[in-house]
Write a protein that holds these residues in place. Structure first.
Motif, PDB file in Angstrom:
ATOM      1  N   GLN A 142       0.801  -1.227   0.000  1.00 37.74           N
ATOM      2  CA  GLN A 142       0.000   0.000   0.000  1.00 37.74           C
ATOM      3  C   GLN A 142       0.830   1.271   0.000  1.00 37.74           C
ATOM      4  O   GLN A 142       0.376   2.311  -0.460  1.00 37.74           O
ATOM      5  CB  GLN A 142      -0.885   0.057   1.253  1.00 37.74           C
ATOM      6  N   ARG A 155     -12.467   3.953   9.142  1.00 32.29           N
ATOM      7  CA  ARG A 155     -11.112   4.479   9.083  1.00 32.29           C
ATOM      8  C   ARG A 155     -10.569   4.760  10.476  1.00 32.29           C
ATOM      9  O   ARG A 155     -11.320   5.143  11.375  1.00 32.29           O
ATOM     10  CB  ARG A 155     -11.144   5.783   8.267  1.00 32.29           C
ATOM     11  N   GLU A 167      -3.231   3.486   9.694  1.00 24.24           N
ATOM     12  CA  GLU A 167      -4.319   3.205   8.751  1.00 24.24           C
ATOM     13  C   GLU A 167      -3.925   2.114   7.764  1.00 24.24           C
ATOM     14  O   GLU A 167      -4.727   1.235   7.431  1.00 24.24           O
ATOM     15  CB  GLU A 167      -4.740   4.478   8.018  1.00 24.24           C
ATOM     16  N   ARG A 224      -5.953  -1.434   7.288  1.00 22.35           N
ATOM     17  CA  ARG A 224      -6.427  -1.928   5.989  1.00 22.35           C
ATOM     18  C   ARG A 224      -5.801  -3.281   5.664  1.00 22.35           C
ATOM     19  O   ARG A 224      -6.493  -4.193   5.185  1.00 22.35           O
ATOM     20  CB  ARG A 224      -6.113  -0.909   4.886  1.00 22.35           C
ATOM     21  N   TRP A 270      -7.501  -6.048   7.530  1.00 23.27           N
ATOM     22  CA  TRP A 270      -8.827  -6.319   6.955  1.00 23.27           C
ATOM     23  C   TRP A 270      -8.718  -7.037   5.612  1.00 23.27           C
ATOM     24  O   TRP A 270      -9.561  -7.880   5.284  1.00 23.27           O
ATOM     25  CB  TRP A 270      -9.647  -5.035   6.823  1.00 23.27           C
ATOM     26  N   ILE A 271      -7.713  -6.715   4.820  1.00 27.36           N
ATOM     27  CA  ILE A 271      -7.513  -7.435   3.555  1.00 27.36           C
ATOM     28  C   ILE A 271      -7.308  -8.911   3.857  1.00 27.36           C
ATOM     29  O   ILE A 271      -7.939  -9.786   3.249  1.00 27.36           O
ATOM     30  CB  ILE A 271      -6.304  -6.868   2.766  1.00 27.36           C
ATOM     31  N   LEU A 289     -11.886  -7.459   0.576  1.00 27.91           N
ATOM     32  CA  LEU A 289     -11.514  -6.050   0.685  1.00 27.91           C
ATOM     33  C   LEU A 289     -10.067  -5.979   0.230  1.00 27.91           C
ATOM     34  O   LEU A 289      -9.243  -6.790   0.649  1.00 27.91           O
ATOM     35  CB  LEU A 289     -11.618  -5.574   2.140  1.00 27.91           C
ATOM     36  N   ARG A 290      -9.754  -5.017  -0.649  1.00 31.62           N
ATOM     37  CA  ARG A 290      -8.370  -4.955  -1.145  1.00 31.62           C
ATOM     38  C   ARG A 290      -7.731  -3.589  -0.966  1.00 31.62           C
ATOM     39  O   ARG A 290      -6.525  -3.460  -1.066  1.00 31.62           O
ATOM     40  CB  ARG A 290      -8.316  -5.380  -2.611  1.00 31.62           C
ATOM     41  N   PHE A 291      -8.494  -2.552  -0.772  1.00 32.71           N
ATOM     42  CA  PHE A 291      -7.956  -1.205  -0.542  1.00 32.71           C
ATOM     43  C   PHE A 291      -6.868  -0.839  -1.549  1.00 32.71           C
ATOM     44  O   PHE A 291      -5.828  -0.277  -1.187  1.00 32.71           O
ATOM     45  CB  PHE A 291      -7.426  -1.058   0.890  1.00 32.71           C
TER      46      PHE A 291
END
Length: 180
Positions: free
Chosen positions: A43, A109, A119, A123, A126-127, A134-136
């Motif tokens: 990310q 968030r 953050e 994320r 959660w991925i 979920l991939r953000f």
């Protein structure tokens, strides 16, 4: 594509130190931690001390399940991490790593700015928890590469078992680690 992060000495040393406490859950949890670290790296660019902070937050973020013996593990996990930081002269990282741990199951968030490790860590977890639903913004190819290198090894089944036990023993608090 950037190379995967596959070995981190301090992280691996912590897993060795607590191998008996993790027992057969060590490989599933270790792989989860490496997946999360690599998902953060997918990310954003890691600079300065970011990777070491990820090592420590990664190891401790769910460790309270095993090291404190509770499914309400965010507070004990954060305390264990802060104690480790104090012992190693890294108190200046305490606020950030504490936030990474206590906010990693936030449904919304984090309170931190979007570009922070806090953050990105939320994320990334959660991925992994969502098995990539979920991939953000992390591309599928990178996600597959991370999952091939660090297979699930029963991690999600372990979470389902822990969740079922929590639901049976404390139905009024089925998921105490979730935060809004």
């Amino acid at each position: 594509m950037k190379r995967l992060i596959t070995e981190l000495a301090e992280l691996d040393g912590l897993f060795d130190q607590y191998a008996e406490r993790f027992g057969r859950d060590q490989t599933p949890y270790r792989n989860h931690v490496y997946r999360v670290i690599n998902l953060v790296a997918a990310q954003r660019t890691l600079t300065g001390d970011d990777l070491r902070k990820l090592e420590l937050a990664g190891f401790f973020h769910d460790a309270g399940i095993w090291l404190a013996g509770t499914f309400d593990y965010l507070p004990p996990s954060a305390r264990l991490a802060c104690h480790y930081l104090d012992e190693h002269g890294l108190q200046s990282w305490s606020d950030e790593i504490h936030a990474m741990i206590v906010q990693h199951h936030k449904l919304t968030r984090s309170d931190a700015p979007a570009e922070t490790l806090v953050e990105a860590f939320r994320r990334a977890d959660w991925i992994d928890l969502s098995l990539g639903l979920l991939r953000f913004g992390v591309n599928r190819e990178r996600l597959r590469e991370i999952n091939r290198r660090f297979p699930n090894a029963g991690f999600h089944a372990l979470l389902l078992g822990l969740s079922a036990r929590q639901l049976i023993t404390q139905p009024w608090r089925p998921f105490p680690m979730l935060r809004l």
